[in-house]
Design an enzyme around this catalytic site. Structure first.
Site, PDB file in Angstrom:
ATOM      1  N   ARG A  76     -10.249 -11.830  -8.674  1.00 44.05           N
ATOM      2  CA  ARG A  76     -11.081 -11.464  -9.831  1.00 44.05           C
ATOM      3  C   ARG A  76     -10.710 -12.271 -11.054  1.00 44.05           C
ATOM      4  O   ARG A  76      -9.529 -12.544 -11.271  1.00 44.05           O
ATOM      5  CB  ARG A  76     -10.830  -9.997 -10.211  1.00 44.05           C
ATOM      6  CG  ARG A  76     -11.368  -9.009  -9.277  1.00 44.05           C
ATOM      7  CD  ARG A  76     -11.357  -7.630  -9.945  1.00 44.05           C
ATOM      8  NE  ARG A  76     -11.432  -6.651  -8.884  1.00 44.05           N
ATOM      9  CZ  ARG A  76     -10.414  -5.905  -8.498  1.00 44.05           C
ATOM     10  NH1 ARG A  76      -9.262  -5.974  -9.128  1.00 44.05           N
ATOM     11  NH2 ARG A  76     -10.572  -5.059  -7.506  1.00 44.05           N
TER      12      ARG A  76
ATOM     13  N   ASP B 229      -9.989  -0.077   8.231  1.00 44.56           N
ATOM     14  CA  ASP B 229      -9.447   0.816   7.220  1.00 44.56           C
ATOM     15  C   ASP B 229      -9.866   2.248   7.569  1.00 44.56           C
ATOM     16  O   ASP B 229     -10.763   2.456   8.380  1.00 44.56           O
ATOM     17  CB  ASP B 229      -9.981   0.434   5.842  1.00 44.56           C
ATOM     18  CG  ASP B 229      -9.311  -0.834   5.321  1.00 44.56           C
ATOM     19  OD1 ASP B 229      -8.143  -1.069   5.679  1.00 44.56           O
ATOM     20  OD2 ASP B 229      -9.961  -1.580   4.572  1.00 44.56           O
TER      21      ASP B 229
ATOM     22  N   ARG C 259       7.640  -4.962   1.911  1.00 45.92           N
ATOM     23  CA  ARG C 259       7.376  -4.198   0.682  1.00 45.92           C
ATOM     24  C   ARG C 259       8.260  -2.958   0.613  1.00 45.92           C
ATOM     25  O   ARG C 259       8.820  -2.535   1.624  1.00 45.92           O
ATOM     26  CB  ARG C 259       5.901  -3.815   0.561  1.00 45.92           C
ATOM     27  CG  ARG C 259       5.302  -3.165   1.784  1.00 45.92           C
ATOM     28  CD  ARG C 259       3.761  -3.045   1.671  1.00 45.92           C
ATOM     29  NE  ARG C 259       3.182  -2.738   2.971  1.00 45.92           N
ATOM     30  CZ  ARG C 259       1.887  -2.745   3.256  1.00 45.92           C
ATOM     31  NH1 ARG C 259       1.012  -3.050   2.330  1.00 45.92           N
ATOM     32  NH2 ARG C 259       1.448  -2.457   4.465  1.00 45.92           N
TER      33      ARG C 259
ATOM     34  N   GLU D 167       9.775  -1.678   4.219  1.00 48.01           N
ATOM     35  CA  GLU D 167       8.919  -1.889   5.394  1.00 48.01           C
ATOM     36  C   GLU D 167       9.218  -3.233   6.057  1.00 48.01           C
ATOM     37  O   GLU D 167       9.154  -4.274   5.411  1.00 48.01           O
ATOM     38  CB  GLU D 167       7.453  -1.824   4.932  1.00 48.01           C
ATOM     39  CG  GLU D 167       6.457  -1.984   6.047  1.00 48.01           C
ATOM     40  CD  GLU D 167       5.015  -1.741   5.575  1.00 48.01           C
ATOM     41  OE1 GLU D 167       4.803  -0.922   4.654  1.00 48.01           O
ATOM     42  OE2 GLU D 167       4.119  -2.385   6.136  1.00 48.01           O
TER      43      GLU D 167
ATOM     44  N   ARG E 104      -9.578  -9.667   2.791  1.00 47.61           N
ATOM     45  CA  ARG E 104      -9.479  -8.247   2.448  1.00 47.61           C
ATOM     46  C   ARG E 104      -9.144  -8.063   0.972  1.00 47.61           C
ATOM     47  O   ARG E 104      -9.446  -7.035   0.396  1.00 47.61           O
ATOM     48  CB  ARG E 104      -8.360  -7.579   3.269  1.00 47.61           C
ATOM     49  CG  ARG E 104      -8.644  -7.417   4.740  1.00 47.61           C
ATOM     50  CD  ARG E 104      -7.382  -7.012   5.491  1.00 47.61           C
ATOM     51  NE  ARG E 104      -6.776  -5.773   5.041  1.00 47.61           N
ATOM     52  CZ  ARG E 104      -7.134  -4.561   5.441  1.00 47.61           C
ATOM     53  NH1 ARG E 104      -8.108  -4.427   6.307  1.00 47.61           N
ATOM     54  NH2 ARG E 104      -6.522  -3.488   4.998  1.00 47.61           N
TER      55      ARG E 104
ATOM     56  N   ARG F 176       1.081  -5.862  16.028  1.00 43.62           N
ATOM     57  CA  ARG F 176       2.269  -5.878  15.176  1.00 43.62           C
ATOM     58  C   ARG F 176       2.704  -4.441  14.936  1.00 43.62           C
ATOM     59  O   ARG F 176       1.876  -3.522  14.861  1.00 43.62           O
ATOM     60  CB  ARG F 176       1.960  -6.531  13.811  1.00 43.62           C
ATOM     61  CG  ARG F 176       1.689  -7.994  13.879  1.00 43.62           C
ATOM     62  CD  ARG F 176       2.888  -8.809  14.301  1.00 43.62           C
ATOM     63  NE  ARG F 176       3.864  -8.980  13.244  1.00 43.62           N
ATOM     64  CZ  ARG F 176       5.034  -9.585  13.417  1.00 43.62           C
ATOM     65  NH1 ARG F 176       5.384 -10.040  14.616  1.00 43.62           N
ATOM     66  NH2 ARG F 176       5.871  -9.732  12.399  1.00 43.62           N
TER      67      ARG F 176
ATOM     68  N   TYR G  57      -8.979  -4.373  12.867  1.00 46.13           N
ATOM     69  CA  TYR G  57      -8.188  -4.072  11.673  1.00 46.13           C
ATOM     70  C   TYR G  57      -9.026  -3.175  10.749  1.00 46.13           C
ATOM     71  O   TYR G  57      -9.455  -3.585   9.693  1.00 46.13           O
ATOM     72  CB  TYR G  57      -7.854  -5.411  11.003  1.00 46.13           C
ATOM     73  CG  TYR G  57      -6.811  -5.397   9.903  1.00 46.13           C
ATOM     74  CD1 TYR G  57      -6.211  -4.236   9.454  1.00 46.13           C
ATOM     75  CD2 TYR G  57      -6.422  -6.592   9.311  1.00 46.13           C
ATOM     76  CE1 TYR G  57      -5.259  -4.271   8.445  1.00 46.13           C
ATOM     77  CE2 TYR G  57      -5.475  -6.639   8.313  1.00 46.13           C
ATOM     78  CZ  TYR G  57      -4.904  -5.475   7.883  1.00 46.13           C
ATOM     79  OH  TYR G  57      -3.970  -5.525   6.876  1.00 46.13           O
TER      80      TYR G  57
HETATM   81  N1  UDP Z   1      -1.148 -10.439   1.473  1.00 51.96           N
HETATM   82  C1  UDP Z   1      -0.365 -11.418   0.914  1.00 51.96           C
HETATM   83  N2  UDP Z   1       0.470 -11.090  -0.111  1.00 51.96           N
HETATM   84  C2  UDP Z   1       0.561  -9.836  -0.592  1.00 51.96           C
HETATM   85  C3  UDP Z   1      -0.245  -8.834  -0.029  1.00 51.96           C
HETATM   86  C4  UDP Z   1      -1.082  -9.163   1.020  1.00 51.96           C
HETATM   87  O1  UDP Z   1      -0.415 -12.550   1.321  1.00 51.96           O
HETATM   88  O2  UDP Z   1       1.358  -9.601  -1.523  1.00 51.96           O
HETATM   89  C5  UDP Z   1      -2.018 -10.830   2.599  1.00 51.96           C
HETATM   90  C6  UDP Z   1      -1.321 -10.659   3.953  1.00 51.96           C
HETATM   91  O3  UDP Z   1      -1.759 -11.705   4.788  1.00 51.96           O
HETATM   92  C7  UDP Z   1      -1.859  -9.350   4.439  1.00 51.96           C
HETATM   93  C8  UDP Z   1      -3.290  -9.384   3.914  1.00 51.96           C
HETATM   94  O4  UDP Z   1      -3.169 -10.017   2.648  1.00 51.96           O
HETATM   95  O5  UDP Z   1      -1.832  -9.267   5.838  1.00 51.96           O
HETATM   96  C9  UDP Z   1      -3.955  -8.047   3.785  1.00 51.96           C
HETATM   97  O6  UDP Z   1      -3.156  -7.233   2.965  1.00 51.96           O
HETATM   98  P1  UDP Z   1      -3.352  -5.655   2.887  1.00 51.96           P
HETATM   99  O7  UDP Z   1      -2.620  -5.161   1.703  1.00 51.96           O
HETATM  100  O8  UDP Z   1      -4.789  -5.342   3.006  1.00 51.96           O
HETATM  101  O9  UDP Z   1      -2.575  -5.219   4.207  1.00 51.96           O
HETATM  102  P2  UDP Z   1      -2.181  -3.765   4.761  1.00 51.96           P
HETATM  103  O10 UDP Z   1      -1.990  -2.864   3.579  1.00 51.96           O
HETATM  104  O11 UDP Z   1      -3.289  -3.364   5.673  1.00 51.96           O
HETATM  105  O12 UDP Z   1      -0.909  -4.025   5.482  1.00 51.96           O
END
Ligand code: UDP
Length: 363
Positions: free
Chosen positions: A177, A351, A281, A301, A173, A250, A349
């Site tokens: 870059r 968006d 976060r 969170e 996801r 989850r 999952y």
């Molecule tokens: N992820 C990570 N570190 C980060 C942010 C995301 O390893 O700092 C990984 C983690 O496995 C997460 C996935 O990337 O489940 C997808 O992150 P995303 O931000 O898309 O998750 P969401 O916002 O849907 O919770």
């Protein structure tokens, strides 16, 4: 029994609201019910200290689908918010998604070629050819260092499972870059509804009958008989009485605080990627809308395994659950006059834009 409605829509989140809107446009009579005391599902916002607080976690709208973008913009104007989360690992900050700023902070590399060489070397050392799980996928995309510092602990906190036991697609996801670009998404369009997500939901559901505090399962027989068709957006395993067993989800919960300061962390999203910090976060909600209020609201969170006392947020798409879901999906396909849609009913999952795309397509 006389069917009062063309559609009973169970769940007022994005799927249900978009479906109801389109159905109404086609002259169909809809009733939208929701278990919770408010509409909007997980995009619902609550106003605290004049700030739109994303009550069920950060929702940043992004899409490359022009039809979806134009659709949502008919109801509410979107601002130019661009998601650029920062990761805090033991007090040191790194830019996300993984890009030249991240590689520079980590290794001191200044050019894309240097960064690529570093990743290639770590990939070779790990000896991964065909990644089979999240850990292998992550290492093969960004190398061992980034995996250890920015991915491993965060992922294990969020999912409560070892990275080796999670599917590779989850990490895909995130963009990788070799430019100095901190935009978390590659999509063409991105933003937050000006004034919050409730405007979008309220407008979608304008002139449509809605009932909150209405639990489909508490009164199933009644609800199943008031409409010609049902659109179900809740948990698919619950719909079928868990007859094959329970799917895992989850959940997240938030510790939300109003602080007497204008700016707490300088960014909407700061991820904590170490293992000692119990939350994943901190969201500082005002930054989604460039707020200048005198106070600020933050949410820490925390991720945990879903139980009936909580709200399901994420499907856990590992092998066991996917196989189980396939069985429920089979039952769903045999149902007449019931449409299953959204993250919970399709166990995907998704968006937000994909949910809207699906709802528009199905309706
Ligand atoms: N992820 C990570 N570190 C980060 C942010 C995301 O390893 O700092 C990984 C983690 O496995 C997460 C996935 O990337 O489940 C997808 O992150 P995303 O931000 O898309 O998750 P969401 O916002 O849907 O919770």
């Amino acid at each position: 029994m006389q069917k009062t409605y063309d559609y009973l829509i169970v769940g007022s989140g994005l799927f249900g609201a978009v479906f109801a809107h389109k159905a109404r446009q086609k002259g169909k009579k809809c009733l939208v019910i929701d278990r919770r005391k408010h509409l909007g599902g997980n995009i619902y916002c609550e106003k605290i200290a004049d700030i739109n607080v994303h009550k069920y976690g950060a929702h940043i709208f992004h899409t490359s689908n022009r039809q979806v973008w134009e659709f949502v913009n008919k109801f509410v104007e979107f601002n130019r918010y661009t998601n650029s989360p920062v990761a805090n690992y033991k007090g040191k900050l790194y830019n996300l998604p993984f890009n030249m700023n991240t590689f520079y902070a980590l290794w001191g590399v200044c050019t894309p070629a240097e960064a690529q060489a570093k990743i290639e070397q770590q990939r070779k050392e790990a000896g991964i050819i065909n990644p089979q799980n999240l850990e292998e996928q992550a290492i093969s995309l960004v190398g061992k260092d980034i995996f250890e510092i920015l991915i491993k602990n965060y992922t294990e906190k969020q999912w409560g499972r070892k990275c080796k036991d999670l599917p590779a697609f989850i990490i895909k996801r995130l963009p990788v870059r070799f430019t100095f670009n901190n935009n978390y998404f590659n999509d063409l369009y991105q933003g937050i509804p000006i004034g919050g997500y409730n405007i979008l939901i309220d407008k979608l559901l304008e002139n449509i009958e809605t009932k909150t505090n209405a639990d489909f399962f508490a009164n199933r027989n009644y609800f199943e008989n008031i409409a010609k068709e049902i659109v179900f957006t809740g948990k698919i395993d619950e719909f079928f009485d868990y007859q094959f067993g329970k799917l895992e989800y989850r959940t997240v919960h938030f510790e939300t605080e109003t602080l007497d300061c204008e700016n707490f962390q300088g960014n909407a999203v700061v991820n904590y990627t170490d293992s000692a910090t119990p939350f994943t976060r901190i969201i500082e909600h005002k930054h989604f809308e460039f707020g200048v209020q005198p106070k600020t609201v933050i949410s820490r969170e925390y991720s945990s395994e879903y139980t009936e006392a909580s709200e399901p947020f994420y499907p856990v798409n590992d092998e066991r659950n996917n196989l189980l879901y396939a069985k429920y999906q089979q039952l769903a396909q045999n149902e007449k006059n019931i449409i299953f849609g959204g993250r919970l009913a399709e166990y995907k999952y998704y968006d937000m834009d994909k949910i809207i795309e699906q709802a528009l397509k199905i309706c």
